[in-house]
Design a protein around this motif. Structure first.
Motif, short mmCIF file in Angstrom:
data_model
loop_
_atom_site.label_atom_id
_atom_site.label_comp_id
_atom_site.label_asym_id
_atom_site.label_seq_id
_atom_site.Cartn_x
_atom_site.Cartn_y
_atom_site.Cartn_z
N ILE A 309 1.16 -1.38 -0.16
CA ILE A 309 -0.50 -0.27 -0.17
C ILE A 309 0.85 1.48 -0.11
O ILE A 309 0.47 2.34 -0.82
CB ILE A 309 -1.09 -0.09 1.63
CG1 ILE A 309 -2.03 0.79 0.69
CG2 ILE A 309 -0.20 -0.09 2.55
CD1 ILE A 309 -2.91 0.76 1.90
N TYR A 310 2.49 1.09 0.29
CA TYR A 310 3.22 2.32 0.41
C TYR A 310 3.25 2.89 -0.29
O TYR A 310 4.20 3.93 -1.11
CB TYR A 310 4.13 2.28 1.80
CG TYR A 310 3.04 1.59 2.84
CD1 TYR A 310 3.21 3.13 3.61
CD2 TYR A 310 3.73 0.78 3.82
CE1 TYR A 310 2.59 2.72 4.63
CE2 TYR A 310 3.25 0.78 5.33
CZ TYR A 310 2.66 1.39 5.59
OH TYR A 310 2.23 1.72 7.00
N THR A 311 3.22 1.79 -2.22
CA THR A 311 3.82 2.10 -2.33
C THR A 311 3.27 3.00 -3.62
O THR A 311 3.50 3.57 -4.80
CB THR A 311 3.87 0.90 -3.85
OG1 THR A 311 2.91 0.25 -4.05
CG2 THR A 311 5.00 0.00 -3.64
N HIS A 312 1.74 2.87 -3.36
CA HIS A 312 1.17 4.08 -4.20
C HIS A 312 1.03 5.61 -3.07
O HIS A 312 0.31 5.93 -3.68
CB HIS A 312 -0.37 3.90 -3.46
CG HIS A 312 -0.94 2.49 -4.07
ND1 HIS A 312 -0.74 2.02 -5.80
CD2 HIS A 312 -1.22 1.22 -3.61
CE1 HIS A 312 -1.21 0.96 -5.94
NE2 HIS A 312 -1.46 0.47 -4.75
N VAL A 313 1.32 5.85 -2.66
CA VAL A 313 1.49 6.96 -1.87
C VAL A 313 3.46 7.57 -1.03
O VAL A 313 3.59 8.34 -0.99
CB VAL A 313 0.77 6.42 -0.02
CG1 VAL A 313 -0.19 7.02 0.01
CG2 VAL A 313 1.74 5.70 0.50
N LEU A 314 3.51 7.20 -2.66
CA LEU A 314 5.22 8.03 -2.87
C LEU A 314 5.18 9.00 -3.02
O LEU A 314 4.31 9.48 -3.96
CB LEU A 314 6.03 6.60 -3.97
CG LEU A 314 6.37 5.07 -3.34
CD1 LEU A 314 7.72 4.61 -4.53
CD2 LEU A 314 7.24 5.27 -1.83
N ASN A 315 6.61 9.59 -3.11
CA ASN A 315 6.41 11.42 -3.22
C ASN A 315 6.73 10.79 -4.70
O ASN A 315 7.78 12.04 -5.26
CB ASN A 315 7.31 11.61 -2.42
CG ASN A 315 6.97 13.40 -2.88
OD1 ASN A 315 6.39 13.45 -3.17
ND2 ASN A 315 7.92 13.63 -2.33
N LYS A 316 5.57 10.51 -5.46
CA LYS A 316 5.68 11.15 -7.04
C LYS A 316 4.73 10.96 -7.70
O LYS A 316 4.53 10.96 -8.75
CB LYS A 316 6.79 9.26 -7.92
CG LYS A 316 7.70 9.48 -6.82
CD LYS A 316 8.18 7.71 -7.37
CE LYS A 316 9.12 7.31 -7.04
NZ LYS A 316 10.27 5.59 -7.56
N GLY A 317 3.11 11.94 -7.00
CA GLY A 317 2.45 11.84 -7.74
C GLY A 317 1.30 10.56 -8.46
O GLY A 317 2.09 9.42 -7.23
N ALA A 318 0.60 11.00 -8.68
CA ALA A 318 -0.35 10.18 -8.77
C ALA A 318 0.36 8.88 -9.19
O ALA A 318 0.53 9.16 -10.78
CB ALA A 318 -1.81 10.56 -9.08
N LEU A 319 0.79 7.67 -8.87
CA LEU A 319 1.15 6.50 -9.40
C LEU A 319 2.25 7.02 -10.34
O LEU A 319 2.82 5.98 -11.08
CB LEU A 319 0.39 5.27 -9.85
CG LEU A 319 -1.21 5.67 -9.86
CD1 LEU A 319 -2.54 4.87 -10.61
CD2 LEU A 319 -1.14 4.12 -8.58
N GLY A 320 2.83 7.80 -9.56
CA GLY A 320 3.97 8.15 -10.63
C GLY A 320 4.72 8.92 -12.17
O GLY A 320 4.58 9.06 -13.02
N VAL A 321 3.03 8.94 -11.84
CA VAL A 321 2.67 9.74 -13.78
C VAL A 321 2.72 10.99 -13.73
O VAL A 321 2.37 11.76 -12.76
CB VAL A 321 0.58 9.09 -14.47
CG1 VAL A 321 1.02 10.14 -15.62
CG2 VAL A 321 1.03 7.20 -14.48
N LEU A 322 3.25 11.47 -14.94
CA LEU A 322 3.11 12.97 -15.22
C LEU A 322 2.34 13.73 -16.09
O LEU A 322 1.40 12.84 -16.83
CB LEU A 322 4.80 13.70 -15.98
CG LEU A 322 4.88 14.74 -16.56
CD1 LEU A 322 5.68 15.63 -15.15
CD2 LEU A 322 6.04 14.65 -16.78
#
Length: 328
Positions: A309-322
């Motif tokens: 679940i913590y992979t979904h709140v990484l500091n990279k925006g929503a799901l890492g999408v620009l």
């Protein structure tokens, strides 16, 4: 001729039977209080009828009342159901297949609240004394609140830089790191703690709660330094189970209040609690590139899917999408 009759002890009341069974199963004191509370409410809701006279309809009615009239959350509703399951299975020893079919409330899938490193720093610098030390430990080790509160002297290994978390969630032990930046402060705290212990020993009140098996095997361990709580209450209290007067661990609510004040002082709008520091610990480790299995072991999760679940709140925006807006 006078006939002497042996007094017959009445059977224990239902709630006392519940308490006895909970203690046989080695459940925590907080679980005991919650289960007794829910069972009492269930009985009162149905006009003090004995639970053995009640069935699926009455259980469903009680759970529905909690949701509709009481506006309780899904987790609270499930907690009440767990108490009733324990009552029928473990205390009344009644095999009721219908109880297994009672539908549990669906808990909403919410992402954990996570602080950025800047926000964590802003909170920690605004905490003082023992609460600052505990908060640093929570963020630096990933421990749960009660795991930190219940730490004992013997659980910390300064030479190896490790903390042994005993009897965590699910009754499991695990090892986590002791942050080097906290080591000196924790050692200084233990010097003060030792002085309190020595004073208690002179008063004859140096005893501490021990798990049942340990208390039986080592009857003198309760008054020995290694078994003492690191973070201790400022006064004596009466153990609700044994009746012994001794110094218990610090009240977790005090740390919760101290952190709430620090969050407000830092002008952080997130609903951050001490458990948020555990979420932040996991997220920041994943951001730093650590393997998710390593983080799983440090957190004590049985299943890696819980850690995912913590992979979904990484500091990279929503799901890492620009966002396409940022590409214009």
């Amino acid at each position: 001729m006078q006939i002497s009759s042996t007094p017959i002890n009445p059977p224990p009341k239902l709630l006392d039977q519940v308490r006895d069974r909970i203690r046989v199963k080695h459940y925590s004191i907080s679980t005991e209080k919650l289960y007794v509370q829910w069972i009492r409410r269930f009985i009162l809701f149905h006009g003090k009828r004995h639970p053995s006279e009640l069935g699926a309809v009455e259980v469903e009615a009680f759970l529905t009342h909690l949701a509709v009239e009481g506006h309780v959350s899904a987790s609270t509703q499930n907690q009440a159901l767990s108490a009733l399951l324990f009552l029928y299975k473990e205390v009344l020893l009644i095999d009721l297949p219908w109880l297994e079919d009672v539908v549990r409330a669906k808990r909403p899938q919410r992402l954990p609240v996570v602080l950025t490193r800047t926000e964590v720093r802003a909170v920690l610098v605004r905490m003082k004394g023992v609460y600052a030390l505990m908060a640093n430990l929570l963020y630096g080790t990933g421990m749960r609140l009660m795991e930190c509160v219940r730490l004992r002297v013997k659980d910390v290994d300064f030479e190896r830089g490790e903390i042994m978390v005993r009897c965590g969630k699910g009754g499991k032990d695990r090892v986590t790191m002791l942050p080097s930046s906290v080591s000196a402060g924790l050692q200084a705290h233990l010097v003060q703690r030792r002085a309190i212990f020595d004073d208690d020993k002179r008063e004859g009140k140096a005893g501490v709660y021990l798990p049942d098996a340990v208390a039986r095997k080592y009857p003198n361990a309760a008054a020995e330094w290694p078994w003492q709580y690191i973070f201790v209450s400022g006064s004596y209290s009466v153990d609700p189970r044994s009746g012994a007067v001794r110094r218990h661990h610090i009240d977790e609510k005090l740390l919760q209040r101290a952190m709430k004040k620090a969050v407000q002082a830092a002008e952080i709008t997130k609903l951050a609690t001490p458990h948020t520091l555990r979420h932040s610990f996991a997220t920041h480790l994943l951001e730093a590139g650590y393997d998710i299995r390593t983080v799983q072991a440090l957190l004590g999760h049985s299943d890696v899917s819980t850690t995912m679940i913590y992979t979904h709140v990484l500091n990279k925006g929503a799901l890492g999408v620009l966002s396409p807006l940022d590409q214009l």
